[in-house]
Design a protein around this motif. Structure first.
Motif, short mmCIF file in Angstrom:
data_model
loop_
_atom_site.label_atom_id
_atom_site.label_comp_id
_atom_site.label_asym_id
_atom_site.label_seq_id
_atom_site.Cartn_x
_atom_site.Cartn_y
_atom_site.Cartn_z
N VAL A 29 0.77 -1.24 0.10
CA VAL A 29 0.05 0.06 -0.03
C VAL A 29 0.83 1.13 0.03
N HIS A 30 0.83 1.93 -1.19
CA HIS A 30 1.57 3.28 -1.10
C HIS A 30 0.68 4.09 -0.78
N VAL A 31 1.15 5.15 0.32
CA VAL A 31 0.27 5.79 1.10
C VAL A 31 1.09 7.38 0.51
N ALA A 32 -0.02 8.15 0.16
CA ALA A 32 0.27 9.68 -0.33
C ALA A 32 -0.54 10.60 0.94
N ALA A 33 0.17 10.61 2.04
CA ALA A 33 -0.79 11.52 2.91
C ALA A 33 -0.22 12.78 2.92
N SER A 34 -0.92 13.50 3.95
CA SER A 34 -0.55 15.14 3.93
C SER A 34 0.73 15.31 4.62
N ARG A 35 1.66 16.13 4.71
CA ARG A 35 2.80 16.34 5.35
C ARG A 35 2.69 16.27 7.01
N PRO A 36 3.41 15.71 7.69
CA PRO A 36 3.27 15.71 8.97
C PRO A 36 3.50 17.00 9.31
N ARG A 92 13.53 26.02 9.61
CA ARG A 92 14.29 25.53 8.47
C ARG A 92 14.48 23.98 8.51
N ALA A 93 15.13 23.46 9.42
CA ALA A 93 15.28 22.21 9.50
C ALA A 93 13.98 21.32 9.26
N GLY A 94 12.99 21.58 10.14
CA GLY A 94 11.59 21.00 9.92
C GLY A 94 11.29 21.01 8.46
N ARG A 95 11.46 21.98 7.79
CA ARG A 95 10.82 22.36 6.27
C ARG A 95 11.65 21.31 5.41
N PHE A 96 12.98 21.26 5.77
CA PHE A 96 13.88 20.42 4.84
C PHE A 96 13.46 18.86 5.09
N LEU A 97 12.82 18.43 6.19
CA LEU A 97 12.59 17.21 6.45
C LEU A 97 11.35 16.88 6.01
N GLY A 98 10.63 17.78 5.51
CA GLY A 98 9.16 17.41 4.96
C GLY A 98 8.01 17.72 5.74
N TYR A 99 8.04 18.60 6.87
CA TYR A 99 7.10 18.77 7.80
C TYR A 99 6.34 20.11 7.47
N HIS A 100 5.14 20.02 7.69
CA HIS A 100 4.31 21.44 7.44
C HIS A 100 4.67 22.27 8.85
N VAL A 101 5.42 23.30 8.73
CA VAL A 101 6.05 23.69 9.93
C VAL A 101 5.07 24.97 10.35
N THR A 102 4.50 25.36 11.56
CA THR A 102 4.04 26.31 12.22
C THR A 102 4.66 26.91 13.37
N VAL A 103 5.01 28.29 13.11
CA VAL A 103 5.39 28.90 14.48
C VAL A 103 4.33 29.86 14.97
N CYS A 104 4.33 29.34 16.38
CA CYS A 104 3.29 30.12 17.09
C CYS A 104 3.86 31.08 18.16
N ASP A 105 3.34 32.45 18.54
CA ASP A 105 3.76 32.92 19.56
C ASP A 105 2.79 33.98 20.00
N ALA A 106 2.67 34.21 21.32
CA ALA A 106 1.62 35.20 21.76
C ALA A 106 1.82 36.65 21.18
N ARG A 107 3.29 37.07 20.98
CA ARG A 107 3.52 38.24 20.82
C ARG A 107 3.59 38.80 19.09
N PRO A 108 2.91 39.54 18.94
CA PRO A 108 2.75 39.77 17.47
C PRO A 108 3.87 40.34 16.86
N VAL A 109 4.66 41.19 17.67
CA VAL A 109 5.73 41.80 17.15
C VAL A 109 6.84 40.66 16.86
N PHE A 110 6.88 39.63 17.30
CA PHE A 110 7.59 38.70 17.16
C PHE A 110 7.32 37.79 15.98
N ALA A 111 6.14 37.48 16.24
CA ALA A 111 5.60 36.20 15.32
C ALA A 111 5.28 36.93 14.05
#
Length: 382
Positions: free
Chosen positions: A196-203, A219-238
């Motif tokens: 079974v060849h599985v084409a799933a969404s990126r982890p 950057r490392a996570g993107r290179f490894l194929g992850y869908h990367v989200t960065v979250c921070d409560a401070r809008p000036v930094f996020a």
């Protein structure tokens, strides 16, 4: 075949016949995993690889033969040769079993339809029969994310239902794998093996804390194929400008974002804030979710204080045992880039249920099958 999905999709749209050689079984230190394919068209154009180079010539010639003869699928086994390590064989010491079949998109459009879903990032599983009754080997059945068969058929009856259920389960887990099925007169009378060849969404990799370490980790996570989200409560930094390698940057309280977003067993949660007002509610929630990895940055002292606060907040000992803190493997990392390598190395080891020890300190095969890892408790090398 997913390694050459774009090329196969184009050939199918052009109704171009081709031979498809797929690794259907491996043992030892085989360089490429089950499901990897090479394809050859009538003009001799080739795409993909099944061995990283050491048996490509032999597989190429077998593909040309199968394509020319228009006969049934053929199996070929390649292994290491003690007499001549540089003859046709795997100099790495492994063994691969390859299924070679002819595909004609003009007369059998099912694979092309499935590939259209795959290249457009729609979760799809392609169940390929690699062992079974005469006439069924090489046939494919495609399954969508909702668990329904979409294209192709094997017998139009119980076999289709059994294979569809198995393919749907593997699609939900996001894992390409072999499955031994059948032998039950009430459900599937014929014994068969499907790949079974599985084409799933990126982890997903969820990074909490808009700090310099997060920039390197995204950057490392993107290179490894992850869908990367960065979250921070401070809008000036996020901001997207500070994290150009992230797929999305979110300004929100970490625990509130985690409550509202989708996660699964492949999700990696990396907490880099080392601030209790963010960490404690976030980790309390993360450790109660079915995610694959939860790590938190901080010193030993920060870690001890964090454990105390989490315990006081009602987190159980069993849940605390899932926490990777201080985050990462012991690589002597100091810079953000080195730290990102340390963290991602631990994520890889955790996802593959392995020790993270140097391969030079391990014995036995370098590459282990999923079944071996389960039975051994995940103590092998890479």
């Amino acid at each position: 075949m997913l390694n050459i999905a774009d090329t196969l999709h184009r050939w199918c749209r052009e109704a171009r016949p081709f031979a498809l050689a797929t690794v259907v079984d491996v043992s030892g230190s085989a360089p490429l995993p089950v499901g990897t394919s090479v394809a050859v068209d009538a003009d001799g154009n080739a795409a993909g690889s099944v061995s990283g180079g050491c048996v490509e010539g032999a597989v190429y010639e077998l593909c040309r033969q199968v394509l020319h003869d228009q006969g049934p699928p053929q199996r070929a086994w390649f292994g290491y040769s003690d007499d001549d390590a540089f003859a046709v064989g795997l100099t790495c010491g492994g063994e691969v079993d390859v299924l070679v079949q002819r595909v004609d998109p003009a007369t059998d459009p099912h694979l092309g339809l499935a590939l259209d879903d795959i290249v457009h990032d729609r979760p799809t599983a392609v169940a390929q029969v690699v062992e079974g009754p005469h006439g069924m080997v090489g046939r494919m059945l495609c399954v969508l994310a909702d668990g329904t068969a979409s294209y192709g058929t094997l017998d139009g009856g119980p076999t289709d239902r059994v294979v569809t259920a198995q393919a749907g389960a593997l699609l939900r887990s996001g894992r390409t794998a072999r499955a031994e099925l059948g032998g039950d007169a009430d459900t599937c009378p014929d014994r068969l093996t499907v790949l079974v060849h599985v084409a799933a969404s990126r982890p997903r990799m969820l990074i909490f804390g808009a700090v310099d370490f997060a920039a390197a980790l995204s950057r490392a996570g993107r290179f490894l194929g992850y869908h990367v989200t960065v979250c921070d409560a401070r809008p000036v930094f996020a901001t997207a400008a500070r994290f150009p390698h992230a797929d999305e940057v979110v300004a929100d309280w970490p625990h509130r974002y985690l409550e509202q977003t989708h996660v699964d067993t492949r999700t990696a949660v990396c907490v880099l804030t080392h601030d209790a007002k963010f960490d404690i509610p976030l980790l309390r929630l993360a450790l109660d979710l079915p995610v694959g990895y939860v790590g938190a940055m901080g010193s030993r002292r920060t870690h001890d204080e964090r454990l105390r606060r989490l315990y006081d907040a009602g987190v159980t000992e069993e849940q605390l045992a899932r926490l990777r803190s201080p985050i990462g493997l012991d690589l002597g990392a100091r810079t953000p880039e080195e730290t990102a390598v340390s963290i991602t190395a631990e994520i890889i080891a955790c996802a593959s249920h392995t020790s993270g020890l140097p391969l030079s300190r391990r014995t036995g095969p370098i590459h282990r099958s999923a079944e071996d890892l389960v039975t051994s408790g995940g103590s092998a090398g890479r």
